[in-house]
Design a protein around this motif. Structure first.
Motif, PDB file in Angstrom:
ATOM      1  N   LEU A  43       9.517  -0.225   1.982  1.00  8.47           N
ATOM      2  CA  LEU A  43      10.411  -0.471   0.849  1.00  8.47           C
ATOM      3  C   LEU A  43       9.916  -1.651   0.017  1.00  8.47           C
ATOM      4  CD1 LEU A  43      13.865  -0.044   2.664  1.00  8.47           C
ATOM      5  CD2 LEU A  43      12.590   1.652   1.343  1.00  8.47           C
ATOM      6  N   VAL A  44       8.798  -2.239   0.398  1.00  9.70           N
ATOM      7  CA  VAL A  44       8.204  -3.373  -0.316  1.00  9.70           C
ATOM      8  C   VAL A  44       7.426  -2.793  -1.501  1.00  9.70           C
ATOM      9  CG1 VAL A  44       6.644  -5.333  -0.126  1.00  9.70           C
ATOM     10  CG2 VAL A  44       8.067  -4.681   1.824  1.00  9.70           C
ATOM     11  N   THR A  76       7.514  -9.336   0.347  1.00  9.76           N
ATOM     12  CA  THR A  76       7.131  -9.151   1.752  1.00  9.76           C
ATOM     13  C   THR A  76       8.275  -8.456   2.471  1.00  9.76           C
ATOM     14  OG1 THR A  76       8.011 -11.302   2.398  1.00  9.76           O
ATOM     15  CG2 THR A  76       5.680 -11.222   1.785  1.00  9.76           C
ATOM     16  N   GLY A  77       7.943  -7.838   3.576  1.00  9.47           N
ATOM     17  CA  GLY A  77       8.967  -7.151   4.353  1.00  9.47           C
ATOM     18  C   GLY A  77       8.321  -6.322   5.428  1.00  9.47           C
ATOM     19  N   GLY A  78       9.038  -5.310   5.860  1.00 10.65           N
ATOM     20  CA  GLY A  78       8.548  -4.471   6.930  1.00 10.65           C
ATOM     21  C   GLY A  78       8.090  -3.116   6.446  1.00 10.65           C
ATOM     22  N   GLY A  79       7.468  -2.420   7.337  1.00  9.42           N
ATOM     23  CA  GLY A  79       7.033  -1.058   7.080  1.00  9.42           C
ATOM     24  C   GLY A  79       6.728  -0.385   8.399  1.00  9.42           C
ATOM     25  N   GLN A  80       6.421   0.884   8.321  1.00  5.45           N
ATOM     26  CA  GLN A  80       6.026   1.624   9.513  1.00  5.45           C
ATOM     27  C   GLN A  80       4.696   2.306   9.257  1.00  5.45           C
ATOM     28  OE1 GLN A  80       9.479   4.144  10.359  1.00  5.45           O
ATOM     29  NE2 GLN A  80       9.934   2.777  12.063  1.00  5.45           N
ATOM     30  N   LEU A  81       3.838   2.240  10.269  1.00  2.51           N
ATOM     31  CA  LEU A  81       2.517   2.848  10.220  1.00  2.51           C
ATOM     32  C   LEU A  81       2.412   3.802  11.407  1.00  2.51           C
ATOM     33  CD1 LEU A  81      -0.427   2.891   9.072  1.00  2.51           C
ATOM     34  CD2 LEU A  81      -0.927   1.046  10.672  1.00  2.51           C
ATOM     35  N   SER A  82       2.127   5.068  11.120  1.00  4.03           N
ATOM     36  CA  SER A  82       1.949   6.058  12.178  1.00  4.03           C
ATOM     37  C   SER A  82       0.468   6.367  12.317  1.00  4.03           C
ATOM     38  CB  SER A  82       2.714   7.335  11.839  1.00  4.03           C
ATOM     39  OG  SER A  82       2.421   8.345  12.791  1.00  4.03           O
ATOM     40  N   VAL A  83      -0.049   6.196  13.518  1.00  5.27           N
ATOM     41  CA  VAL A  83      -1.447   6.515  13.826  1.00  5.27           C
ATOM     42  C   VAL A  83      -1.442   7.488  14.994  1.00  5.27           C
ATOM     43  CG1 VAL A  83      -3.693   5.612  14.511  1.00  5.27           C
ATOM     44  CG2 VAL A  83      -2.188   4.241  13.045  1.00  5.27           C
ATOM     45  N   ASN A  84      -1.910   8.693  14.740  1.00  9.67           N
ATOM     46  CA  ASN A  84      -1.925   9.751  15.758  1.00  9.67           C
ATOM     47  C   ASN A  84      -0.550   9.967  16.389  1.00  9.67           C
ATOM     48  OD1 ASN A  84      -4.664  10.325  15.409  1.00  9.67           O
ATOM     49  ND2 ASN A  84      -5.237   8.678  16.802  1.00  9.67           N
ATOM     50  N   GLY A  85       0.485   9.864  15.555  1.00 10.31           N
ATOM     51  CA  GLY A  85       1.839  10.124  16.025  1.00 10.31           C
ATOM     52  C   GLY A  85       2.544   8.940  16.649  1.00 10.31           C
ATOM     53  N   THR A  86       1.849   7.842  16.899  1.00 13.87           N
ATOM     54  CA  THR A  86       2.481   6.630  17.418  1.00 13.87           C
ATOM     55  C   THR A  86       2.891   5.761  16.236  1.00 13.87           C
ATOM     56  OG1 THR A  86       1.115   6.717  19.411  1.00 13.87           O
ATOM     57  CG2 THR A  86       2.185   4.612  18.900  1.00 13.87           C
ATOM     58  N   ILE A  87       4.157   5.384  16.186  1.00 16.56           N
ATOM     59  CA  ILE A  87       4.692   4.629  15.057  1.00 16.56           C
ATOM     60  C   ILE A  87       4.735   3.144  15.403  1.00 16.56           C
ATOM     61  CG2 ILE A  87       6.679   4.285  13.556  1.00 16.56           C
ATOM     62  CD1 ILE A  87       7.346   7.271  14.048  1.00 16.56           C
ATOM     63  N   TYR A  88       4.172   2.329  14.523  1.00 15.23           N
ATOM     64  CA  TYR A  88       4.145   0.873  14.686  1.00 15.23           C
ATOM     65  C   TYR A  88       4.956   0.230  13.565  1.00 15.23           C
ATOM     66  CZ  TYR A  88       0.092   2.048  17.549  1.00 15.23           C
ATOM     67  OH  TYR A  88      -0.741   2.599  18.483  1.00 15.23           O
ATOM     68  N   ASN A  89       5.755  -0.773  13.913  1.00 15.58           N
ATOM     69  CA  ASN A  89       6.420  -1.594  12.906  1.00 15.58           C
ATOM     70  C   ASN A  89       5.437  -2.676  12.489  1.00 15.58           C
ATOM     71  OD1 ASN A  89       8.959  -0.280  12.851  1.00 15.58           O
ATOM     72  ND2 ASN A  89       9.423  -1.212  14.823  1.00 15.58           N
ATOM     73  N   VAL A  90       5.224  -2.822  11.183  1.00 17.81           N
ATOM     74  CA  VAL A  90       4.233  -3.761  10.667  1.00 17.81           C
ATOM     75  C   VAL A  90       4.857  -4.665   9.609  1.00 17.81           C
ATOM     76  CG1 VAL A  90       2.232  -2.303  11.167  1.00 17.81           C
ATOM     77  CG2 VAL A  90       3.424  -2.038   8.984  1.00 17.81           C
ATOM     78  N   ASN A  91       4.214  -5.803   9.375  1.00 21.37           N
ATOM     79  CA  ASN A  91       4.585  -6.712   8.295  1.00 21.37           C
ATOM     80  C   ASN A  91       3.784  -6.323   7.059  1.00 21.37           C
ATOM     81  OD1 ASN A  91       6.219  -8.363  10.056  1.00 21.37           O
ATOM     82  ND2 ASN A  91       4.292  -9.090  10.911  1.00 21.37           N
ATOM     83  N   VAL A  92       4.438  -6.351   5.907  1.00 20.67           N
ATOM     84  CA  VAL A  92       3.821  -5.866   4.674  1.00 20.67           C
ATOM     85  C   VAL A  92       3.946  -6.927   3.586  1.00 20.67           C
ATOM     86  CG1 VAL A  92       3.897  -4.066   2.915  1.00 20.67           C
ATOM     87  CG2 VAL A  92       4.477  -3.505   5.285  1.00 20.67           C
ATOM     88  N   THR A  93       2.853  -7.165   2.871  1.00 22.92           N
ATOM     89  CA  THR A  93       2.857  -7.997   1.669  1.00 22.92           C
ATOM     90  C   THR A  93       2.309  -7.157   0.531  1.00 22.92           C
ATOM     91  OG1 THR A  93       2.477 -10.001   2.960  1.00 22.92           O
ATOM     92  CG2 THR A  93       2.002 -10.110   0.598  1.00 22.92           C
ATOM     93  N   CYS A  94       3.045  -7.090  -0.561  1.00 20.79           N
ATOM     94  CA  CYS A  94       2.609  -6.322  -1.726  1.00 20.79           C
ATOM     95  C   CYS A  94       1.832  -7.254  -2.654  1.00 20.79           C
ATOM     96  CB  CYS A  94       3.801  -5.717  -2.451  1.00 20.79           C
ATOM     97  SG  CYS A  94       3.335  -4.688  -3.863  1.00 20.79           S
ATOM     98  N   GLN A  95       0.541  -6.992  -2.822  1.00 18.63           N
ATOM     99  CA  GLN A  95      -0.312  -7.808  -3.684  1.00 18.63           C
ATOM    100  C   GLN A  95      -0.420  -7.240  -5.101  1.00 18.63           C
ATOM    101  OE1 GLN A  95      -1.617 -10.708  -2.917  1.00 18.63           O
ATOM    102  NE2 GLN A  95      -1.004 -10.701  -0.796  1.00 18.63           N
ATOM    103  N   ARG A  96      -0.148  -5.959  -5.234  1.00 21.02           N
ATOM    104  CA  ARG A  96      -0.208  -5.322  -6.549  1.00 21.02           C
ATOM    105  C   ARG A  96       0.733  -4.130  -6.516  1.00 21.02           C
ATOM    106  NH1 ARG A  96      -3.704  -5.223 -10.885  1.00 21.02           N
ATOM    107  NH2 ARG A  96      -3.856  -3.277 -12.003  1.00 21.02           N
ATOM    108  N   ALA A  97       1.559  -3.995  -7.543  1.00 20.57           N
ATOM    109  CA  ALA A  97       2.521  -2.902  -7.580  1.00 20.57           C
ATOM    110  C   ALA A  97       2.417  -2.141  -8.889  1.00 20.57           C
ATOM    111  CB  ALA A  97       3.942  -3.456  -7.419  1.00 20.57           C
ATOM    112  N   GLY A  98       2.320  -0.855  -8.769  1.00 17.53           N
ATOM    113  CA  GLY A  98       2.354   0.009  -9.942  1.00 17.53           C
ATOM    114  C   GLY A  98       3.713   0.660 -10.047  1.00 17.53           C
ATOM    115  N   ASN A  99       3.935   1.361 -11.139  1.00  9.40           N
ATOM    116  CA  ASN A  99       5.205   2.072 -11.272  1.00  9.40           C
ATOM    117  C   ASN A  99       5.049   3.404 -12.003  1.00  9.40           C
ATOM    118  OD1 ASN A  99       4.903   1.291 -13.920  1.00  9.40           O
ATOM    119  ND2 ASN A  99       6.512  -0.247 -13.862  1.00  9.40           N
ATOM    120  N   ALA A 100       3.816   3.911 -12.043  1.00 11.66           N
ATOM    121  CA  ALA A 100       3.566   5.190 -12.709  1.00 11.66           C
ATOM    122  C   ALA A 100       2.355   5.859 -12.060  1.00 11.66           C
ATOM    123  CB  ALA A 100       3.305   4.972 -14.194  1.00 11.66           C
TER     124      ALA A 100
END
Length: 143
Positions: A86-87, A93-117
């Motif tokens: 949702l970052v 900054t905030g959280g996110g989820q990363l799935s690798v081979n079906g295993t889901i990890y909670n990760v920390n996220v920093t947005c360095q660049r954001a687009g909107n189109a």
């Protein structure tokens, strides 16, 4: 001779002004993407691309039930390799989820660049469980 010197000076000035190192926390322009896709910095300080941007699909849900949201998934294997957060704004900054081979990890996220189109970039720094990685992707779908 004067033309050659002027061109050389212009080239050097351009390299100084527009060169950046995105993995250096002190870089002035960290919001630019040098390596497109899902990348990480290996133990020898070399950037390794795990998945090229061309094999990633990026969906930007501006009006999802959770609020603005970004979903990135491997186009050829969307069920097993994906990232959601949702970052969605510069510097957030905030959280996110990363799935690798079906295993889901909670990760920390920093947005360095954001687009909107469609066609604009998102750049995320992701940390968690001893992992430090980066997504630098182009928005493919806007909902």
């Amino acid at each position: 001779m004067k033309t050659t010197i002027k061109m050389l000076c212009l080239l050097v000035l351009s390299l100084v002004l527009f060169n950046c190192d995105n993995d250096d926390g002190d870089a002035d322009n960290q919001d630019d993407c040098n390596f497109a896709g899902f990348t990480f910095l290996d133990t020898s300080d070399n950037t390794q691309t795990l998945i090229a941007e061309s094999d990633l699909t990026t969906d930007f849900y501006y009006t999802s039930s959770n609020g603005p949201e970004v979903e990135i998934y491997k186009s050829s294997d969307p069920g097993n390799f994906w990232f959601v957060t949702l970052v969605v704004t510069d510097g957030a900054t905030g959280g996110g989820q990363l799935s690798v081979n079906g295993t889901i990890y909670n990760v920390n996220v920093t947005c360095q660049r954001a687009g909107n189109a469609i066609g604009e970039e998102f750049r995320y720094d992701i940390t968690g469980l001893g992992l430090e990685a980066e997504y630098c992707v182009i928005i493919d779908l806007y909902h």
